[in-house]
Structure formats: C-alpha cells, structure tokens
Design a protein around this motif. Structure first.
Motif, mmCIF file in Angstrom:
data_model
loop_
_atom_site.group_PDB
_atom_site.id
_atom_site.type_symbol
_atom_site.label_atom_id
_atom_site.label_comp_id
_atom_site.label_asym_id
_atom_site.label_seq_id
_atom_site.Cartn_x
_atom_site.Cartn_y
_atom_site.Cartn_z
ATOM 1 N N MET A 1 19.810 -21.657 33.865
ATOM 2 C CA MET A 1 20.680 -21.983 34.982
ATOM 3 C C MET A 1 20.570 -23.465 35.309
ATOM 4 O O MET A 1 19.473 -23.963 35.529
ATOM 5 C CB MET A 1 20.275 -21.152 36.208
ATOM 6 C CG MET A 1 21.078 -21.426 37.461
ATOM 7 S SD MET A 1 22.765 -20.819 37.313
ATOM 8 C CE MET A 1 23.463 -21.387 38.864
ATOM 9 N N LYS A 3 20.846 -26.897 37.634
ATOM 10 C CA LYS A 3 20.484 -27.161 39.030
ATOM 11 C C LYS A 3 21.254 -28.380 39.510
ATOM 12 O O LYS A 3 21.801 -29.147 38.714
ATOM 13 C CB LYS A 3 18.980 -27.394 39.181
ATOM 14 C CG LYS A 3 18.431 -28.597 38.424
ATOM 15 C CD LYS A 3 16.920 -28.710 38.584
ATOM 16 C CE LYS A 3 16.343 -29.899 37.802
ATOM 17 N NZ LYS A 3 16.454 -29.739 36.342
ATOM 18 N N ASN A 50 25.409 -20.299 47.480
ATOM 19 C CA ASN A 50 26.316 -19.779 46.462
ATOM 20 C C ASN A 50 25.680 -19.742 45.077
ATOM 21 O O ASN A 50 26.371 -19.759 44.059
ATOM 22 C CB ASN A 50 27.614 -20.585 46.474
ATOM 23 C CG ASN A 50 28.490 -20.209 47.644
ATOM 24 O OD1 ASN A 50 29.372 -19.374 47.527
ATOM 25 N ND2 ASN A 50 28.236 -20.808 48.795
ATOM 26 N N GLY A 51 24.343 -19.690 45.059
ATOM 27 C CA GLY A 51 23.626 -19.341 43.846
ATOM 28 C C GLY A 51 23.166 -20.471 42.964
ATOM 29 O O GLY A 51 22.698 -20.222 41.845
ATOM 30 N N LEU A 52 23.292 -21.723 43.415
ATOM 31 C CA LEU A 52 22.895 -22.853 42.583
ATOM 32 C C LEU A 52 21.566 -23.431 43.088
ATOM 33 O O LEU A 52 21.479 -23.876 44.227
ATOM 34 C CB LEU A 52 23.967 -23.945 42.618
ATOM 35 C CG LEU A 52 23.676 -25.228 41.825
ATOM 36 C CD1 LEU A 52 23.490 -24.912 40.346
ATOM 37 C CD2 LEU A 52 24.791 -26.246 42.017
ATOM 38 N N ALA A 262 28.716 -25.247 42.578
ATOM 39 C CA ALA A 262 28.010 -23.993 42.283
ATOM 40 C C ALA A 262 28.839 -23.110 41.366
ATOM 41 O O ALA A 262 28.310 -22.482 40.437
ATOM 42 C CB ALA A 262 27.677 -23.257 43.584
ATOM 43 N N GLY A 263 30.146 -23.067 41.602
ATOM 44 C CA GLY A 263 31.016 -22.270 40.749
ATOM 45 C C GLY A 263 31.034 -22.776 39.317
ATOM 46 O O GLY A 263 30.901 -22.006 38.360
ATOM 47 N N ALA A 265 28.761 -24.564 37.810
ATOM 48 C CA ALA A 265 27.437 -24.390 37.202
ATOM 49 C C ALA A 265 27.212 -22.961 36.735
ATOM 50 O O ALA A 265 26.453 -22.725 35.782
ATOM 51 C CB ALA A 265 26.350 -24.791 38.200
ATOM 52 N N GLN A 266 27.874 -22.009 37.387
ATOM 53 C CA GLN A 266 27.710 -20.603 37.022
ATOM 54 C C GLN A 266 28.747 -20.134 36.011
ATOM 55 O O GLN A 266 28.825 -18.940 35.705
ATOM 56 C CB GLN A 266 27.771 -19.743 38.288
ATOM 57 C CG GLN A 266 26.589 -20.002 39.215
ATOM 58 C CD GLN A 266 26.740 -19.313 40.548
ATOM 59 O OE1 GLN A 266 26.625 -18.091 40.656
ATOM 60 N NE2 GLN A 266 26.995 -20.092 41.585
ATOM 61 N N GLY A 267 29.552 -21.059 35.498
ATOM 62 C CA GLY A 267 30.473 -20.719 34.428
ATOM 63 C C GLY A 267 31.860 -20.318 34.864
ATOM 64 O O GLY A 267 32.678 -19.916 34.020
ATOM 65 N N SER A 273 36.650 -21.799 40.738
ATOM 66 C CA SER A 273 35.698 -22.587 41.523
ATOM 67 C C SER A 273 36.389 -23.231 42.718
ATOM 68 O O SER A 273 35.853 -23.241 43.841
ATOM 69 C CB SER A 273 35.063 -23.673 40.645
ATOM 70 O OG SER A 273 34.314 -23.102 39.591
ATOM 71 N N VAL A 296 27.990 -16.617 48.859
ATOM 72 C CA VAL A 296 28.971 -16.235 47.838
ATOM 73 C C VAL A 296 29.605 -14.881 48.143
ATOM 74 O O VAL A 296 30.821 -14.709 47.946
ATOM 75 C CB VAL A 296 28.322 -16.256 46.438
ATOM 76 C CG1 VAL A 296 27.178 -15.265 46.336
ATOM 77 C CG2 VAL A 296 29.370 -16.005 45.361
#
Length: 309
Positions: A1, A3, A50-52, A262-263, A265-267, A273, A296
């Motif tokens: 992941m 950062k 949002n997960g990052l 964040a979007g 970075a998460q693909g 995003s 998120v």
C-alpha cells in the motif's frame, strides 16, 4: 500500500464564528470559539479516514500548540515522521467564519515553518508513494530550499502532488520554475488556478497550466458545488458535484484533496476518485468543527443515497 508523505504545515487554528467581520478598529462578539488543529492536518485526516497511511513530514513545536498538534495527529493515526519537537512552539491561525460560511485568516508561523534536509530524510519515500507539497511551504525561508532540493532528488516512481494554496500567485519565482517540471498531480481550486496563471476564465487557466506543467500531469481544479475539472494527456472533462447547504466552507478543499489522493493510491480510476472527493467536500461543508472530512464508508453511502445507485 502506498503512503502519503505530507511536507506542509500543521498549525493550530483559533476558530471563531461571527455574524460579520468587524470594520477596521471595530469590535464584534463571537458566537463560538475553540482551538483546532488545522493547515495540512485537514488533508492528512481526510486521507487517513479514507484508507491511506499518512506520515507528517513537517516540524512541530515545544509548547501548548505543539502539544495540541501532536495529540490531534495521534488521534487520527497520522504518523509523525520528525520525532523531536523544535525548540519553538507550533504556530497559530485566527480563523473567523462569518454568516456566509466563508473564513478569513490571520496566521503566525512557528516551528512548522522550518525544515532541514536531515528532517526530510527522516522517512524514506518509496515507489508509488505520494509526496504532498503545499504552496505555503515555498514561502517559508526556513524550509523552502531544503524542501525543493529534497523533492527534486526523489525518484520518478514517487508521485509529487502540489497544492499552490491562496498565497502562491505566479509561476515566475525561481522556486516555482524549478518545481513545475517535477509535479505529477496538481490540485487547486478555480480561484487559485486563475490567480496563478493570470487568466480570467477557467478554461484559459487550465490551458496555461498545461503549458507550464509536464505533459503527463494529472490536473484537478475544484469548482465549488459544481464539482471539479480534470485534465490529463490533453483531455479535459468535468466531474459533477453535489448540491448541499453549506455551513462552513473551510476544509472542503482539504477534504477533496485528501480523499482524491487516497482513491488514486488504492487503485481507483480518476473519475471515481474525483467523485468520492466531490462527495467528501460536499459533506465537509455541511459540518462545523475540526477535520470535517468523512470516512470512506460515509462517502460511498452518500453517493449512493444522492445518486440513487
């Protein structure tokens, strides 16, 4: 992941709600007041929610404001990259929110306005990471050159995100001339884009930005409740926003930027995003208080409810 390494400034806001700003020499009573972590904190909180994973690669101070800044970051799960506090305290911003939901700021820079090459090498940037630069940082003599040198030495596999902010008004300074070719993602609002390029129309501003930035740059320009404009590889398109009643406009742009990165970075693709970022900004303006960016799950639920899908 991947950062995010945020190289900007966390400052403490003294936030007051007023009916209207006083005239010069005048006086008004505030309806509320409180101390909140602000500045780059809001972008980082949005990204983490949002997960990052996020590392704050900026200075923090010794004193009551430095303590507040660290407590706020630790509560959000933001990693503090520079371990030792500076000898001076973190700075302060007086933020006045009037009845129109707009804010006016007066800032005093503290420890966050300093950074050395050693500080910036405290955490390794790795391939796929997002390094977030704020235009405010280029205005601080205690960190601007060290930050530029560090950024230009980053390998190409690291994504450099630049947010000019309201005080960087031209591409013509030596620092900006050196930085522009290294920017991978540009994020700003429309007013900042117009001011930076000297244009009087957003389409012209984006054309001028495209001439200044690398051909591969991903450009995101926020347009308030209308959503945002995206430009990449010679193509430009609009991602619609969400109409809501605004209570406090501060932090909406920060929420948008943090959720958008964040979007990516998460693909997620650029459109998805941006759609999530637009939703996060819409939710943020309906709230009063620190770091109003939603998580998120709330963003996704809002889009489904609003769009009926």
């Amino acid at each position: 992941m991947p950062k995010m390494l945020h190289t900007g400034q966390v400052i403490i806001d003294l936030v007051m709600a007023v009916e209207k700003l006083p005239q010069s020499g005048g006086d008004v009573l505030a309806q509320s007041a409180g101390f909140e972590a602000g500045g780059g904190f809001n972008v980082m909180a949005a990204a983490v929610r949002n997960g990052l994973p996020v590392v704050y690669l900026g200075r923090h101070g010794t004193g009551r404001f430095g303590d507040l800044a660290r407590q706020a970051m630790q509560a959000e799960g933001i990693c503090i990259g520079i371990a030792e506090p500076a000898e001076r305290d973190t700075g302060l911003c007086v933020a006045l929110t009037d009845a129109s939901a707009e804010r006016s700021f007066i800032s005093y820079i503290g420890a966050e306005g300093e950074a050395t090459s050693e500080d910036l090498h405290s955490v390794a940037a790795e391939t796929g990471d997002y390094v977030y630069l704020s235009g405010y940082s280029l205005l601080h003599e205690g960190k601007a050159q060290a930050l530029l040198d560090w950024t230009l030495a980053l390998p190409k596999g690291i994504n450099v995100v630049f947010d000019p902010g309201p005080l960087v008004e031209s591409p013509n300074s030596p620092l900006m001339q050196a930085l522009l070719p290294r920017i991978d993602v540009w994020t700003s609002n429309s007013v900042e884009a117009l001011r930076f390029t000297g244009a009087d129309e957003l389409g012209i501003a984006m054309d001028r930005l495209a001439e200044l930035l690398p051909e591969t740059v991903l450009m995101v320009v926020r347009d308030g409740p209308q959503g945002c404009w995206i430009q990449q590889a010679g193509k430009r398109w609009h991602v619609p926003g969400f109409a809501v009643k605004a209570l406090d406009s501060n932090g909406a742009g920060d929420a948008h930027a943090g959720v958008f990165i964040a979007g990516l970075a998460q693909g997620l693709n650029v459109d998805e995003s941006a759609r999530r970022a637009n939703a996060a900004a819409a939710l943020a303006v309906t709230r009063w208080g620190p770091a109003t960016a939603p998580g998120v799950a709330e963003v996704v639920a809002f889009i489904r409810e609003f769009c009926g899908d």
